[in-house]
Scaffold this motif. Structure first.
Motif, PDB file in Angstrom:
ATOM      1  N   THR A   1     -59.323   5.505  31.210  1.00 32.60           N
ATOM      2  CA  THR A   1     -60.750   5.745  31.009  1.00 32.60           C
ATOM      3  C   THR A   1     -61.543   4.514  30.586  1.00 32.60           C
ATOM      4  OG1 THR A   1     -60.258   6.419  28.729  1.00 32.60           O
ATOM      5  CG2 THR A   1     -60.348   8.160  30.408  1.00 32.60           C
TER       6      THR A   1
ATOM      7  N   ASP B   1     -53.226  14.765  20.763  1.00 36.81           N
ATOM      8  CA  ASP B   1     -54.125  13.620  20.663  1.00 36.81           C
ATOM      9  C   ASP B   1     -53.984  12.803  21.939  1.00 36.81           C
ATOM     10  OD1 ASP B   1     -55.458  11.251  20.142  1.00 36.81           O
ATOM     11  OD2 ASP B   1     -54.663  11.018  18.112  1.00 36.81           O
ATOM     12  N   CYS B   2     -55.034  12.762  22.733  1.00 35.85           N
ATOM     13  CA  CYS B   2     -54.977  12.109  24.043  1.00 35.85           C
ATOM     14  C   CYS B   2     -55.534  10.694  24.029  1.00 35.85           C
ATOM     15  CB  CYS B   2     -55.715  12.951  25.078  1.00 35.85           C
ATOM     16  SG  CYS B   2     -55.038  14.612  25.254  1.00 35.85           S
TER      17      CYS B   2
ATOM     18  N   ASN C   1     -58.332   9.438  23.790  1.00 35.08           N
ATOM     19  CA  ASN C   1     -59.516   9.217  24.636  1.00 35.08           C
ATOM     20  C   ASN C   1     -59.129   8.493  25.920  1.00 35.08           C
ATOM     21  OD1 ASN C   1     -61.528  10.414  22.933  1.00 35.08           O
ATOM     22  ND2 ASN C   1     -61.386   8.625  21.605  1.00 35.08           N
TER      23      ASN C   1
ATOM     24  N   TYR D   1     -56.740  12.968  28.900  1.00 31.70           N
ATOM     25  CA  TYR D   1     -57.658  13.744  28.075  1.00 31.70           C
ATOM     26  C   TYR D   1     -57.927  15.141  28.640  1.00 31.70           C
ATOM     27  CZ  TYR D   1     -61.793  12.964  31.108  1.00 31.70           C
ATOM     28  OH  TYR D   1     -62.691  12.950  32.155  1.00 31.70           O
ATOM     29  N   ARG D   2     -57.690  15.325  29.911  1.00 30.00           N
ATOM     30  CA  ARG D   2     -57.821  16.665  30.496  1.00 30.00           C
ATOM     31  C   ARG D   2     -56.451  17.257  30.848  1.00 30.00           C
ATOM     32  NH1 ARG D   2     -62.426  16.456  35.060  1.00 30.00           N
ATOM     33  NH2 ARG D   2     -62.203  18.717  34.873  1.00 30.00           N
TER      34      ARG D   2
ATOM     35  N   PRO E   1     -54.116  18.757  27.504  1.00 26.21           N
ATOM     36  CA  PRO E   1     -54.516  20.059  26.960  1.00 26.21           C
ATOM     37  C   PRO E   1     -54.383  21.185  27.974  1.00 26.21           C
ATOM     38  CG  PRO E   1     -56.115  18.374  26.356  1.00 26.21           C
ATOM     39  CD  PRO E   1     -55.201  17.771  27.374  1.00 26.21           C
ATOM     40  N   GLU E   2     -54.702  20.911  29.236  1.00 30.95           N
ATOM     41  CA  GLU E   2     -54.610  21.950  30.267  1.00 30.95           C
ATOM     42  C   GLU E   2     -53.166  22.397  30.473  1.00 30.95           C
ATOM     43  OE1 GLU E   2     -58.532  20.530  32.842  1.00 30.95           O
ATOM     44  OE2 GLU E   2     -56.511  20.100  33.600  1.00 30.95           O
TER      45      GLU E   2
ATOM     46  N   THR F   1     -57.357  19.965  20.085  1.00 30.01           N
ATOM     47  CA  THR F   1     -57.453  18.651  20.719  1.00 30.01           C
ATOM     48  C   THR F   1     -58.044  17.588  19.802  1.00 30.01           C
ATOM     49  OG1 THR F   1     -59.600  19.249  21.668  1.00 30.01           O
ATOM     50  CG2 THR F   1     -57.660  19.611  23.043  1.00 30.01           C
TER      51      THR F   1
ATOM     52  N   VAL G   1     -60.327  13.495  22.993  1.00 29.44           N
ATOM     53  CA  VAL G   1     -60.558  13.990  24.357  1.00 29.44           C
ATOM     54  C   VAL G   1     -62.013  13.773  24.781  1.00 29.44           C
ATOM     55  CG1 VAL G   1     -58.679  15.656  24.360  1.00 29.44           C
ATOM     56  CG2 VAL G   1     -60.918  16.340  23.472  1.00 29.44           C
ATOM     57  N   SER G   2     -62.670  12.780  24.198  1.00 27.81           N
ATOM     58  CA  SER G   2     -64.067  12.489  24.536  1.00 27.81           C
ATOM     59  C   SER G   2     -64.230  11.011  24.902  1.00 27.81           C
ATOM     60  CB  SER G   2     -64.975  12.844  23.349  1.00 27.81           C
ATOM     61  OG  SER G   2     -64.844  14.204  22.997  1.00 27.81           O
TER      62      SER G   2
ATOM     63  N   CYS H   1     -57.106   6.585  17.194  1.00 25.83           N
ATOM     64  CA  CYS H   1     -56.486   7.799  17.727  1.00 25.83           C
ATOM     65  C   CYS H   1     -55.293   7.399  18.586  1.00 25.83           C
ATOM     66  CB  CYS H   1     -57.477   8.630  18.548  1.00 25.83           C
ATOM     67  SG  CYS H   1     -58.240   7.735  19.932  1.00 25.83           S
TER      68      CYS H   1
END
Length: 448
Positions: free
Chosen positions: A52, A181-182, A184, A188-189, A192-193, A204, A207-208, A218
């Motif tokens: 990202t 904890d992804c 960011n 990030y999607r 959790p999915e 979560t 994830v932003s 993080c």
């Protein structure tokens, strides 16, 4: 021959600073395109994923231009974990996979990692040949032979299905409360999915993404927020990924962090008992704790050590026929399921151990007592070679002599950052600190 551009995990550096510039990415794309499109046909494919980081847009476009200029057809996956690129390289019958990521590094850095048609990272020999092409330049394809670029919208979902398939269908995660904890970052999607689809109650963190906050306070290299979240929500376990989701740290219900050594020790022991572990060995790097080696010996298993870098772990696994390996930093490689480290998949294996055993995370996350270990880093400038300094070499020799029969010392240059890493293990805490500091001080003096 020493590699000029490639480190232990692709090409990496500060974005918009040599060698991580758009111009170099274009040249790298053209070189690797020519290397894999060596028969002149237009049937060759490459998949490109990214994390990202803001600079990912720039490098994605530059690499696409370089690759298509040599006739390669590009499939753009968008933000996906690094292991998803390894998976989709093979499932889409591509000749090459590319991941744009600097993994756990801060947002201003970026990197380019490559996977061959088998989904595994490229060998040193292949990278050397590509470096020659980068420096010499390559001939572009004819105008009517330029490659195409296509965006693939379902890469994340294909990856999620593969990750879920690594768990038995009769092993649901219903009733398990998980903090994920992804960082960011790339998962990030997806993370959790996948956990939600497997039935877990998911909380979560990280994830932003905004292009600039990847790994910032993080993820696997900064677990404090996730630890606090686990305790505050009364969660059963926490899964901390890094920016490209190829490494993981596990947090138990008390907020204690378990590193890759503890996770590998648990999995090796369980797999050996169930007959899943191949070759009676775990493959790990020279950085793994001596306590892990002693634990495995007590289980009747071996620890096969390699140089630092998950690619070297994987090479040793493939050569020896082993199916479990990784790094203390949290790269866990399970070649029955993936071609590279997969933090989410390793986290699911830990959850499976919890569900199957009925034990709490704290009962599973500390399978051996660690030997006290100290690691300190010293940054050096461009063109400096502190390890060649006579004073540094003498300090290293003195430290090694002091640790004979009591511990071990490991000095190495980072393959991803301009750092000298000084690591030692010793059960005598004072001796440990003294030997590490003596080498660190010598290196600092040499680069001052």
């Amino acid at each position: 021959m020493t590699r000029k551009f490639f480190g232990t995990d692709g090409v990496r550096g500060t974005a918009n600073t040599y060698p991580m510039t758009a111009e170099m990415a274009l040249r790298i794309g053209a070189a690797v395109g020519r290397y894999f499109r060596n028969d002149g046909t237009n049937q060759h494919r490459v998949v490109i994923g990214k994390d990202t980081r803001l600079s990912g847009y720039m490098f994605e476009n530059a690499l696409t231009a370089g690759l298509t200029s040599t006739g390669m057809n590009v499939f753009l996956l968008g933000p996906v974990p690094t292991p998803a690129v390894g998976l989709l390289t093979t499932s889409m019958r591509a000749d090459l996979g590319v991941m744009i990521s600097a993994s756990h590094n801060p947002a201003q850095d970026n990197g380019i990692k490559f996977f061959g048609p088998d989904g595994f990272k490229l060998s040193d020999e292949a990278e050397l040949e590509i470096e020659k092409l980068i420096e010499s330049g390559v001939e572009s394809a004819q105008a009517d032979n330029i490659g195409r670029a296509t965006r693939i919208d379902d890469g994340r979902f294909r990856y999620i299905e593969r990750v879920k398939g690594s768990l038995p269908r009769d092993l649901p995660l219903r009733g398990v409360k998980v903090v994920v904890d992804c960082a960011n970052g790339a998962a990030y999607r997806a993370a959790p999915e996948a956990l939600w689809e497997l039935g877990a109650e998911v909380i979560t963190v990280g994830v932003s993404p905004n292009g600039l906050n990847i790994n910032e306070n993080c993820g696997s290299t900064s677990t404090r927020t996730a630890c606090e979240t686990v305790v505050a929500h009364g969660a059963d376990v926490g899964i901390c990924l890094d920016g490209d989701a190829d490494r993981v740290m596990i947090i138990d219900e008390t907020g204690h962090v378990a590193d890759g050594d503890q996770i590998m020790g648990l999995l090796a022991s369980r797999w050996a008992k169930s007959g899943q572990l191949k070759g009676g060995a775990l493959v790990a790097t020279v950085m793994s704790n001596l306590g892990l080696e002693r634990f495995l010996e007590g289980e009747g298993l071996r620890l096969e050590r390699t140089a630092v870098g998950d690619r070297y772990v994987v090479e040793a696994m493939r050569k020896g026929g082993y199916n479990l390996g990784g790094e203390q930093s949290g790269h866990i490689v399970m070649t029955d399921h993936a071609t590279t480290g997969d933090g989410l998949m390793a986290g699911l294996q830990f959850l499976a151990a919890m569900v199957e055993s009925g034990k709490k995370a704290s009962e599973l996350a500390n399978v051996f007592e660690t030997v006290p270990q100290m690691l300190k880093n010293v940054r050096y400038g461009e063109g400096q070679a502190p390890l060649d300094s006579p004073s540094v070499m003498q300090a290293i020799a003195d430290a090694e002599a002091a640790l004979v029969g009591k511990g071990r010392l490991l000095i190495r240059k980072s393959g991803t950052e301009p750092l000298i890493r000084v690591m030692a293990e010793c059960e005598d805490a004072q001796l440990l600190e003294r030997t590490v500091d003596s080498v660190v001080d010598a290196v600092k003096a040499a680069v001052a």
